[in-house]
Scaffold this active site. Structure first.
Site, PDB file in Angstrom:
ATOM      1  N   HIS A 107     -20.467  -0.684  18.822  1.00 38.58           N
ATOM      2  CA  HIS A 107     -21.026  -0.511  17.251  1.00 38.58           C
ATOM      3  C   HIS A 107     -22.437  -0.447  17.034  1.00 38.58           C
ATOM      4  O   HIS A 107     -23.039  -1.402  16.984  1.00 38.58           O
ATOM      5  CB  HIS A 107     -20.318  -1.555  16.563  1.00 38.58           C
ATOM      6  CG  HIS A 107     -19.033  -1.466  16.502  1.00 38.58           C
ATOM      7  ND1 HIS A 107     -18.147  -0.901  15.348  1.00 38.58           N
ATOM      8  CD2 HIS A 107     -17.996  -1.918  17.280  1.00 38.58           C
ATOM      9  CE1 HIS A 107     -16.928  -1.169  15.508  1.00 38.58           C
ATOM     10  NE2 HIS A 107     -16.770  -1.688  16.595  1.00 38.58           N
ATOM     11  N   CYS A 156     -15.481   3.240  17.905  1.00 37.56           N
ATOM     12  CA  CYS A 156     -14.467   2.179  18.288  1.00 37.56           C
ATOM     13  C   CYS A 156     -13.021   2.865  17.863  1.00 37.56           C
ATOM     14  O   CYS A 156     -12.528   3.785  18.520  1.00 37.56           O
ATOM     15  CB  CYS A 156     -14.685   1.181  17.574  1.00 37.56           C
ATOM     16  SG  CYS A 156     -13.874  -0.366  18.367  1.00 37.56           S
ATOM     17  N   GLU A 211     -24.107   0.546  14.604  1.00 35.84           N
ATOM     18  CA  GLU A 211     -24.190   0.335  13.346  1.00 35.84           C
ATOM     19  C   GLU A 211     -24.566  -1.258  13.162  1.00 35.84           C
ATOM     20  O   GLU A 211     -24.931  -1.625  11.987  1.00 35.84           O
ATOM     21  CB  GLU A 211     -23.494   1.163  12.324  1.00 35.84           C
ATOM     22  CG  GLU A 211     -21.939   0.202  12.453  1.00 35.84           C
ATOM     23  CD  GLU A 211     -20.723   0.461  13.501  1.00 35.84           C
ATOM     24  OE1 GLU A 211     -21.391   1.123  14.558  1.00 35.84           O
ATOM     25  OE2 GLU A 211     -19.919  -0.125  13.400  1.00 35.84           O
TER      26      GLU A 211
HETATM   27  N1  GLN Z   1      -9.067  -2.682  18.410  1.00 34.82           N
HETATM   28  C1  GLN Z   1      -9.073  -1.668  17.058  1.00 34.82           C
HETATM   29  C2  GLN Z   1      -7.957  -0.575  17.387  1.00 34.82           C
HETATM   30  O1  GLN Z   1      -7.600  -0.396  18.568  1.00 34.82           O
HETATM   31  C3  GLN Z   1     -10.323  -0.995  17.091  1.00 34.82           C
HETATM   32  C4  GLN Z   1     -11.361  -2.132  16.918  1.00 34.82           C
HETATM   33  C5  GLN Z   1     -12.751  -1.570  16.213  1.00 34.82           C
HETATM   34  O2  GLN Z   1     -12.683  -0.529  15.755  1.00 34.82           O
HETATM   35  N2  GLN Z   1     -13.651  -2.400  16.235  1.00 34.82           N
HETATM   36  O3  GLN Z   1      -7.633   0.437  16.899  1.00 34.82           O
END
Ligand code: GLN
Length: 191
Positions: free
Chosen positions: A169, A78, A171
């Site tokens: 995710h 992410c 995890e």
């Molecule tokens: N929306 C976040 C970003 O743009 C990422 C979200 C996440 O890591 N769960 O940095």
């Protein structure tokens, strides 16, 4: 084998739990000396702008770049995926540029906080139940990028050489296959 989980912000202990279940020791890392000693690095989710600022404030950019160039596997989830990319649409923020992929942040819509998708992943024989939280997607992959999973919004799992990224995710779920995939990358690096 020792895997470090970058512990500046975000879901650190969840990654460590998953790695433990795969049978691998992991450590939270925050200092250059610690990043020097690991065989693989996980960059967790969180907020990519903040995490990028912390990486710069803690002066970790150089050591992470050096380890990347040595071939050490790095896995970003992410916000970690965003930081590992080389293009981020509409945001001028810190990034490593280790994977040739354009990132669209919050690609599932700002109102959509989270989403769960049964994802078909290249090389997995059954779908992976993937949890997305304000997730990005990738677009326009470079020719060396292997796309491992895609949804209509874009690329959500990909690899280029020693860099693995997922918009979701693993995890937070119960399926160990993504962490196992990364551990296999680290095993090959150590051979
Ligand atoms: N929306 C976040 C970003 O743009 C990422 C979200 C996440 O890591 N769960 O940095």
């Amino acid at each position: 084998m020792k895997i470090g989980v970058l512990a500046l912000q975000g879901a650190v202990s969840e990654h460590m739990d998953m790695l433990k279940r795969v049978g691998v020791e992991s450590y939270p890392v925050r200092k250059a000396e610690e990043i020097e000693k690991v065989d693989g690095l996980v960059m967790p989710g969180g907020e990519s702008t903040t995490m990028g600022r912390l990486i710069q404030a803690f002066q970790l950019e150089g050591v992470i770049k050096k380890r990347f160039e040595e071939g050490m596997p790095i896995y970003g989830t992410c916000a970690g995926m965003i930081l590992l990319s080389n293009r981020i649409e509409g945001f001028d923020q810190f990034k490593f540029g280790f994977i040739d992929l354009k990132i669209i942040r919050n690609a599932f819509g700002r109102q959509v906080d989270s989403k769960e998708i049964d994802l078909n992943v290249k090389g997995f024989d059954t779908p992976f139940h993937a949890i997305f939280i304000r997730a990005p997607v990738g677009k326009d992959p470079g020719k060396n990028v292997e796309v491992l999973a895609e949804v209509p919004e874009g690329i959500v799992f990909a690899r280029e050489k020693n860099v693995l990224v997922s918009a979701f995710h693993p995890e937070l779920g119960n399926d160990l296959r993504v962490h196992s995939y990364f551990v296999d990358m680290v095993k090959k690096f150590l051979k």
